[in-house]
Design a protein around this motif. Structure first.
Motif, PDB file in Angstrom:
ATOM      1  N   THR A  48       0.909  -1.189  -0.059  1.00  0.00           N
ATOM      2  CA  THR A  48       0.038  -0.010   0.063  1.00  0.00           C
ATOM      3  C   THR A  48       0.954   1.112   0.164  1.00  0.00           C
ATOM      4  OG1 THR A  48      -1.694  -1.271   1.342  1.00  0.00           O
ATOM      5  CG2 THR A  48      -1.848   0.999   1.169  1.00  0.00           C
ATOM      6  N   HIS A  49       0.842   2.080  -1.041  1.00  0.00           N
ATOM      7  CA  HIS A  49       1.389   3.441  -1.130  1.00  0.00           C
ATOM      8  C   HIS A  49       0.618   4.250  -0.065  1.00  0.00           C
ATOM      9  CE1 HIS A  49       1.829   7.552  -3.302  1.00  0.00           C
ATOM     10  NE2 HIS A  49       3.074   7.123  -2.430  1.00  0.00           N
ATOM     11  N   ILE A  50       1.219   4.931   0.960  1.00  0.00           N
ATOM     12  CA  ILE A  50       0.752   5.903   1.738  1.00  0.00           C
ATOM     13  C   ILE A  50       1.569   7.104   1.977  1.00  0.00           C
ATOM     14  CG2 ILE A  50      -0.072   5.928   4.285  1.00  0.00           C
ATOM     15  CD1 ILE A  50       0.071   2.966   4.326  1.00  0.00           C
ATOM     16  N   TRP A  51       0.887   8.315   2.025  1.00  0.00           N
ATOM     17  CA  TRP A  51       1.734   9.491   2.181  1.00  0.00           C
ATOM     18  C   TRP A  51       0.729  10.417   2.820  1.00  0.00           C
ATOM     19  CZ3 TRP A  51       3.513  13.041  -2.172  1.00  0.00           C
ATOM     20  CH2 TRP A  51       4.373  14.095  -1.710  1.00  0.00           C
ATOM     21  N   TYR A  52       0.876  10.399   4.399  1.00  0.00           N
ATOM     22  CA  TYR A  52      -0.029  11.252   5.008  1.00  0.00           C
ATOM     23  C   TYR A  52       0.494  12.704   5.148  1.00  0.00           C
ATOM     24  CZ  TYR A  52      -2.178   7.023   6.336  1.00  0.00           C
ATOM     25  OH  TYR A  52      -2.939   5.823   6.468  1.00  0.00           O
ATOM     26  N   GLN A  53       0.181  13.431   4.022  1.00  0.00           N
ATOM     27  CA  GLN A  53       0.759  14.878   4.028  1.00  0.00           C
ATOM     28  C   GLN A  53       0.109  15.602   4.991  1.00  0.00           C
ATOM     29  OE1 GLN A  53      -0.264  15.923   0.076  1.00  0.00           O
ATOM     30  NE2 GLN A  53       1.421  14.830  -0.746  1.00  0.00           N
ATOM     31  N   ASN A  54      -1.063  15.171   5.587  1.00  0.00           N
ATOM     32  CA  ASN A  54      -1.824  16.197   6.296  1.00  0.00           C
ATOM     33  C   ASN A  54      -1.868  15.644   7.933  1.00  0.00           C
ATOM     34  OD1 ASN A  54      -2.868  17.799   4.349  1.00  0.00           O
ATOM     35  ND2 ASN A  54      -3.908  16.355   3.643  1.00  0.00           N
ATOM     36  N   HIS A  55      -1.224  14.490   8.225  1.00  0.00           N
ATOM     37  CA  HIS A  55      -1.202  13.950   9.499  1.00  0.00           C
ATOM     38  C   HIS A  55      -0.025  13.206   9.804  1.00  0.00           C
ATOM     39  CE1 HIS A  55      -5.583  13.655   7.839  1.00  0.00           C
ATOM     40  NE2 HIS A  55      -5.943  13.738   9.021  1.00  0.00           N
ATOM     41  N   VAL A  69       8.826   0.715   3.881  1.00  0.00           N
ATOM     42  CA  VAL A  69       9.849   1.482   2.774  1.00  0.00           C
ATOM     43  C   VAL A  69       9.518   3.041   2.739  1.00  0.00           C
ATOM     44  CG1 VAL A  69      10.990   1.441   0.484  1.00  0.00           C
ATOM     45  CG2 VAL A  69      10.020  -0.689   1.374  1.00  0.00           C
ATOM     46  N   THR A  70      10.492   3.681   3.116  1.00  0.00           N
ATOM     47  CA  THR A  70      10.528   5.250   3.111  1.00  0.00           C
ATOM     48  C   THR A  70      11.061   5.681   1.603  1.00  0.00           C
ATOM     49  OG1 THR A  70      12.457   5.316   4.156  1.00  0.00           O
ATOM     50  CG2 THR A  70      10.490   5.871   5.549  1.00  0.00           C
ATOM     51  N   LEU A  71      10.001   6.309   0.881  1.00  0.00           N
ATOM     52  CA  LEU A  71      10.277   6.606  -0.347  1.00  0.00           C
ATOM     53  C   LEU A  71      11.350   7.423  -0.713  1.00  0.00           C
ATOM     54  CD1 LEU A  71       7.021   6.204  -2.163  1.00  0.00           C
ATOM     55  CD2 LEU A  71       8.789   4.583  -1.777  1.00  0.00           C
ATOM     56  N   HIS A  93       5.494   6.534   1.757  1.00  0.00           N
ATOM     57  CA  HIS A  93       5.917   5.079   2.128  1.00  0.00           C
ATOM     58  C   HIS A  93       5.006   4.285   1.525  1.00  0.00           C
ATOM     59  CE1 HIS A  93       3.269   5.847   5.613  1.00  0.00           C
ATOM     60  NE2 HIS A  93       3.009   4.354   5.557  1.00  0.00           N
ATOM     61  N   LEU A  94       5.719   3.059   1.611  1.00  0.00           N
ATOM     62  CA  LEU A  94       5.002   1.678   1.188  1.00  0.00           C
ATOM     63  C   LEU A  94       5.088   0.804   2.478  1.00  0.00           C
ATOM     64  CD1 LEU A  94       6.889   0.821  -2.257  1.00  0.00           C
ATOM     65  CD2 LEU A  94       4.537   1.946  -2.058  1.00  0.00           C
ATOM     66  N   LEU A  95       3.932   0.069   2.664  1.00  0.00           N
ATOM     67  CA  LEU A  95       3.492  -0.634   3.678  1.00  0.00           C
ATOM     68  C   LEU A  95       3.366  -2.040   3.085  1.00  0.00           C
ATOM     69  CD1 LEU A  95       3.152  -1.650   6.518  1.00  0.00           C
ATOM     70  CD2 LEU A  95       0.718  -0.778   6.296  1.00  0.00           C
ATOM     71  N   ARG A  96       4.470  -2.875   3.144  1.00  0.00           N
ATOM     72  CA  ARG A  96       4.152  -4.315   2.567  1.00  0.00           C
ATOM     73  C   ARG A  96       3.958  -5.404   3.850  1.00  0.00           C
ATOM     74  NH1 ARG A  96       9.487  -3.313  -0.734  1.00  0.00           N
ATOM     75  NH2 ARG A  96       8.623  -1.947  -2.402  1.00  0.00           N
ATOM     76  N   ALA A  97       2.924  -5.981   3.416  1.00  0.00           N
ATOM     77  CA  ALA A  97       2.728  -6.932   4.405  1.00  0.00           C
ATOM     78  C   ALA A  97       3.036  -8.428   4.249  1.00  0.00           C
ATOM     79  CB  ALA A  97       1.049  -6.974   4.870  1.00  0.00           C
ATOM     80  N   LYS A  98       3.937  -9.097   4.892  1.00  0.00           N
ATOM     81  CA  LYS A  98       4.267 -10.324   4.371  1.00  0.00           C
ATOM     82  C   LYS A  98       3.137 -11.377   4.862  1.00  0.00           C
ATOM     83  CE  LYS A  98       9.154  -9.842   4.625  1.00  0.00           C
ATOM     84  NZ  LYS A  98      10.421  -9.872   5.350  1.00  0.00           N
TER      85      LYS A  98
END
Length: 129
Positions: A48-55, A69-71, A93-98
């Motif tokens: 999941t690509h996540i970028w909480y610009q506001n939080h 993974v911090t982009l 970042h990307l959150l990868r769940a194994k």
């Protein structure tokens, strides 16, 4: 005083399915705590690509294994149960769940409860009172 059980949220508008994740919003903006708290399941094998610009977000992993993974620097941070990571710089970042992961997520400013990631992985800011 407020007491919330996970069962109080399951099947309501505060259980949000984001495809790769299911977030159960336990404390939201309307509770006037200055933060929100989610119990979130990250589905196994997802990215999941996540970028909480506001939080800002702190995430405590209570089950499972994956990585963040911090982009900005392409650095991978292994995450497993009993670890917390804090996105203290609005880190894209990307959150990868194994495996399936269960997380307790705290947001500042608080979420209103129905947010989902936009095309950039961002939650909007809810400015309503």
């Amino acid at each position: 005083m407020k007491v919330v059980s996970l069962e109080d949220v399951l099947g309501t508008e505060h259980e949000v399915d984001g495809e790769n994740w299911i977030s159960r919003r336990l404390i939201t903006k309307k509770d006037n705590m200055g933060y929100s708290v989610n119990d979130t399941i990250i589905k196994a094998g997802t990215e999941t690509h996540i970028w909480y610009q506001n939080h800002l977000e702190s995430v405590y992993c209570i089950k499972g294994e994956g990585e963040v993974v911090t982009l900005s620097d392409n650095k991978a941070w292994p995450i497993k149960a009993n670890q917390l990571y804090a996105l203290d710089k609005n880190d894209e970042h990307l959150l990868r769940a194994k495996t399936e992961m269960r997380m307790v997520c705290v947001f500042n400013p608080p979420l209103s409860g129905r947010e989902i990631h936009d095309e950039n992985g961002v939650y909007p800011v809810d400015d309503s009172e």
